[in-house]
Design a protein around this motif. Structure first.
Motif, PDB file in Angstrom:
ATOM      1  N   PHE A  43     -24.296 -52.135  47.085  1.00 60.69           N
ATOM      2  CA  PHE A  43     -23.835 -52.868  45.904  1.00 60.69           C
ATOM      3  C   PHE A  43     -23.949 -52.010  44.647  1.00 60.69           C
ATOM      4  O   PHE A  43     -23.042 -51.998  43.802  1.00 60.69           O
ATOM      5  N   SER A  44     -25.049 -51.297  44.510  1.00 57.16           N
ATOM      6  CA  SER A  44     -25.273 -50.507  43.307  1.00 57.16           C
ATOM      7  C   SER A  44     -24.321 -49.319  43.221  1.00 57.16           C
ATOM      8  O   SER A  44     -23.770 -49.020  42.153  1.00 57.16           O
ATOM      9  N   GLU A  45     -24.123 -48.621  44.331  1.00 58.69           N
ATOM     10  CA  GLU A  45     -23.216 -47.482  44.328  1.00 58.69           C
ATOM     11  C   GLU A  45     -21.772 -47.939  44.129  1.00 58.69           C
ATOM     12  O   GLU A  45     -21.006 -47.292  43.394  1.00 58.69           O
ATOM     13  N   ASP A  61     -16.462 -56.045  51.405  1.00 62.17           N
ATOM     14  CA  ASP A  61     -17.557 -56.898  51.853  1.00 62.17           C
ATOM     15  C   ASP A  61     -17.673 -58.190  51.050  1.00 62.17           C
ATOM     16  O   ASP A  61     -17.902 -59.261  51.605  1.00 62.17           O
ATOM     17  N   LYS A  62     -17.559 -58.091  49.738  1.00 65.71           N
ATOM     18  CA  LYS A  62     -17.745 -59.256  48.869  1.00 65.71           C
ATOM     19  C   LYS A  62     -16.668 -59.258  47.798  1.00 65.71           C
ATOM     20  O   LYS A  62     -16.115 -58.212  47.448  1.00 65.71           O
ATOM     21  N   PRO A  63     -16.352 -60.435  47.220  1.00 66.05           N
ATOM     22  CA  PRO A  63     -15.433 -60.485  46.076  1.00 66.05           C
ATOM     23  C   PRO A  63     -16.006 -59.744  44.863  1.00 66.05           C
ATOM     24  O   PRO A  63     -17.063 -59.133  44.923  1.00 66.05           O
ATOM     25  N   ILE A  64     -15.368 -59.901  43.729  1.00 61.89           N
ATOM     26  CA  ILE A  64     -15.552 -58.974  42.615  1.00 61.89           C
ATOM     27  C   ILE A  64     -16.633 -59.381  41.608  1.00 61.89           C
ATOM     28  O   ILE A  64     -17.135 -58.531  40.857  1.00 61.89           O
ATOM     29  N   PRO A  91     -28.685 -58.730  36.589  1.00 59.09           N
ATOM     30  CA  PRO A  91     -27.905 -59.952  36.837  1.00 59.09           C
ATOM     31  C   PRO A  91     -28.527 -60.863  37.895  1.00 59.09           C
ATOM     32  O   PRO A  91     -28.526 -62.089  37.741  1.00 59.09           O
ATOM     33  N   SER A  92     -29.069 -60.286  38.968  1.00 59.74           N
ATOM     34  CA  SER A  92     -29.707 -61.111  40.002  1.00 59.74           C
ATOM     35  C   SER A  92     -30.911 -61.850  39.438  1.00 59.74           C
ATOM     36  O   SER A  92     -31.110 -63.040  39.716  1.00 59.74           O
ATOM     37  N   ALA A 125     -33.153 -57.993  43.617  1.00 57.21           N
ATOM     38  CA  ALA A 125     -32.296 -57.172  44.466  1.00 57.21           C
ATOM     39  C   ALA A 125     -30.877 -57.177  43.904  1.00 57.21           C
ATOM     40  O   ALA A 125     -30.339 -58.240  43.571  1.00 57.21           O
ATOM     41  N   SER A 126     -30.279 -56.011  43.816  1.00 50.31           N
ATOM     42  CA  SER A 126     -28.918 -55.907  43.278  1.00 50.31           C
ATOM     43  C   SER A 126     -27.904 -56.205  44.375  1.00 50.31           C
ATOM     44  O   SER A 126     -27.187 -55.334  44.852  1.00 50.31           O
ATOM     45  N   THR A 127     -27.863 -57.478  44.777  1.00 51.40           N
ATOM     46  CA  THR A 127     -26.894 -57.966  45.757  1.00 51.40           C
ATOM     47  C   THR A 127     -26.240 -59.219  45.186  1.00 51.40           C
ATOM     48  O   THR A 127     -26.542 -59.638  44.065  1.00 51.40           O
ATOM     49  N   ALA A 128     -25.367 -59.840  45.968  1.00 51.07           N
ATOM     50  CA  ALA A 128     -24.666 -61.040  45.503  1.00 51.07           C
ATOM     51  C   ALA A 128     -25.446 -62.322  45.757  1.00 51.07           C
ATOM     52  O   ALA A 128     -25.002 -63.401  45.337  1.00 51.07           O
ATOM     53  N   ASP A 129     -26.606 -62.241  46.407  1.00 57.26           N
ATOM     54  CA  ASP A 129     -27.266 -63.462  46.877  1.00 57.26           C
ATOM     55  C   ASP A 129     -27.923 -64.256  45.751  1.00 57.26           C
ATOM     56  O   ASP A 129     -27.930 -65.489  45.792  1.00 57.26           O
TER      57      ASP A 129
END
Length: 523
Positions: free
Chosen positions: A45-47, A70-73, A96-97, A140-144
């Motif tokens: 996600f970060s890269e 993998d995930k939307p924008i 943001p998370s 964690a820098s993910t979408a969750d």
């Protein structure tokens, strides 16, 4: 149909809830950038966000120069905006998370305070925000973290519609659904929509669900939010977008096992108590009262929400621990409400859970090297064997233990306040010392290699590995392939015997190498 009237609060956002909110802000923002990025998810996600920001192309993401579906924008936009303001660093990419999880705890706290009083609201925010699972995705820098916040917003808005019939909260739910579709896709609609449909079938033969579905303005709002980007992506990538996003990362993720993330139907029976630590004993108290709670419309909705998530992801072929977090918010609301009714045995169980979490923090620096001989993965075994020294971790652990004990002895406060203070002390230990140490143990070599490689002119590749964080720290996409002559390759030492080219080692740390290919392979 007779409408349920929501309980009116005697206090709104009272001092106790504000105090919990401020404590959680400290918990989530302190040391947010202290730990190296965890691969694969955080690194990817970060890269991908760094590449978006570097290219200036805000409509699409790539990972090491290759299209990423993998995930939307939406999460990439949020992370890119944070990086643009605060720089390309771990703190900015995780911010943001953290803010999304903090927003979800505030929403849950306000919701509970309005119905059950501000002490319960403050406890609900604390239970949700200090549990091990949500605390992890909030750093964690993910979408969750983003998806979880949107699921909370959608579900609580749907309940406000169900209890009052007002269209305003229903339209807000559609708006949040639109953002959810931009955050992670169909799951943002399936989870809250499925919970409402089941509740309505059990409660009023589906009438509320039908009224919620027949909302033309709501559909227009959701489509106006989400559809433009989906049409853009479809027009730009065509079948590749359908295959990559819809089929692989939605249909195949549910119907099959992706990337080795499988498990039996009882997988989440083990995972859920761990995600709720150190509040897990309250889950037993809630389940013991499930039949009684079922008679209350709101409690029934919360039970169905949590149960639907459990069943949905238990049936999924791909299983990851954080999937169950989408059903933790309703449990936190019920658990906070239950805390005041538990007896001596329940309180002892809570203190035991907290002591277990504290003991694990104290034991990790010696536990990982001791477990190394039993680890089958050669790379992980080497990381455990060469784990960095504990440093200040024992001191921080002792301080957290003293603070937790002091909270236990503060008899002038009620049990919920004392236990909550002790939980925060131990949680600060984890975010301030344990997680950075654990991340350095597992990810330190990749950050060190990426920092060493940053600014160097040589072309670099990853050989038989996928570590997106290396490219993030290096600041340049680093593809997976064999190196050409003169190029540098990131290689794990235990695989060097299979490396088919003459080479020289130019960097090494704890079994991670950067080697330069010297010539063409000999016949």
């Amino acid at each position: 149909m007779t409408r349920m009237l929501p309980m009116q609060p005697s206090e709104r956002a009272a001092p106790r809830l504000w105090a919990v909110a401020l404590a959680l802000v400290l918990l989530y923002l302190w040391q947010l950038g202290a730990a190296p990025l965890f691969d694969v998810d955080e690194g990817a996600f970060s890269e991908a966000t760094r590449e978006l920001l570097s290219s200036g192309d805000w409509g699409h993401t790539t990972l090491n120069g290759t299209d990423r579906f993998d995930k939307p924008i939406l999460v990439y936009w949020l992370q890119a905006a944070s990086m643009a303001v605060f720089g390309v660093n771990e703190w900015a990419t995780r911010l943001p998370s953290a803010l999304c999880v903090l927003a979800s705890t505030w929403a849950a706290g306000r919701f509970a305070a309005r119905r059950w009083g501000q002490p319960t609201g403050a406890l609900a925010a604390l239970v949700l925000g200090s549990g091990l699972g949500l605390l992890s995705i909030g750093r964690a820098s993910t979408a969750d973290g983003l998806l979880n916040a949107l699921l909370v917003a959608i579900s609580l808005s749907l309940w406000q519609f169900a209890e009052s019939g007002a269209r305003k909260p229903l339209r807000w739910a559609y708006f949040w659904c639109g953002l959810g579709l931009l955050a992670k896709g169909p799951v943002a609609v399936i989870v809250p929509g499925g919970a409402l449909v089941l509740w309505s079938l059990f409660s009023d033969r589906g009438r509320t669900a039908l009224r919620a579905a027949w909302e033309p303005l709501g559909w227009l709002i959701a489509l106006a939010v989400a559809l433009p980007w989906y049409l853009y992506a479809l027009n730009r990538h065509g079948q590749a977008f359908i295959d990559g996003f819809f089929l692989k990362h939605n249909v195949e993720r549910f119907s099959g096992t992706l990337e080795g993330h499988g498990g039996g139907f009882a997988y989440y029976l083990v995972v859920l108590p761990l995600l709720l630590l150190p509040w897990s004993p309250l889950l037993v108290a809630v389940l013991a009262r499930a039949r009684e709670l079922w008679r209350e419309p709101l409690a029934r909705f919360l039970l169905i929400w949590a149960g639907f998530v459990f069943l949905l992801f238990s049936a999924s072929g791909t299983k990851l621990p954080h999937y169950m977090l989408y059903g933790v918010a309703p449990l936190a609301l019920l658990m906070a409400r239950q805390l005041g009714a538990i007896g001596r045995f329940g309180r002892a169980a809570l203190w035991s859970a907290l002591a277990l979490q504290l003991a694990l923090a104290a034991a990790l620096p010696t536990l990982l090297p001791a477990l190394a001989p039993q680890v089958k993965d050669v790379w992980v075994r080497g990381l455990f064997e060469t784990a960095p020294g504990a440093g200040w971790l024992p001191l921080w652990t002792g301080l957290a233990a003293v603070l937790a004990l002091a909270a236990l002895l503060l008899r002038r406060f009620d049990f919920g306040q004392r236990y909550g203070a002790a939980v925060l002390a131990v949680a600060l230990l984890w975010v301030g010392a344990v997680i950075p140490w654990l991340s350095d143990t597992l990810q330190g070599p990749f950050k060190a290699a990426g920092v060493w490689a940053s600014g160097r002119s040589e072309t670099m590749v990853q050989w038989r590995m996928h570590q997106p964080s290396f490219a993030y720290y290096r600041g340049i996409p680093t593809p997976q392939r064999d190196p050409a002559a003169g190029e540098l390759a990131l290689v794990k030492r235990h695989r060097l015997g299979d490396f088919p080219y003459p080479h020289e080692v130019v960097f090494e740390q704890r079994g991670l190498l950067l080697v330069r290919r010297l010539t063409e392979p000999q016949p």
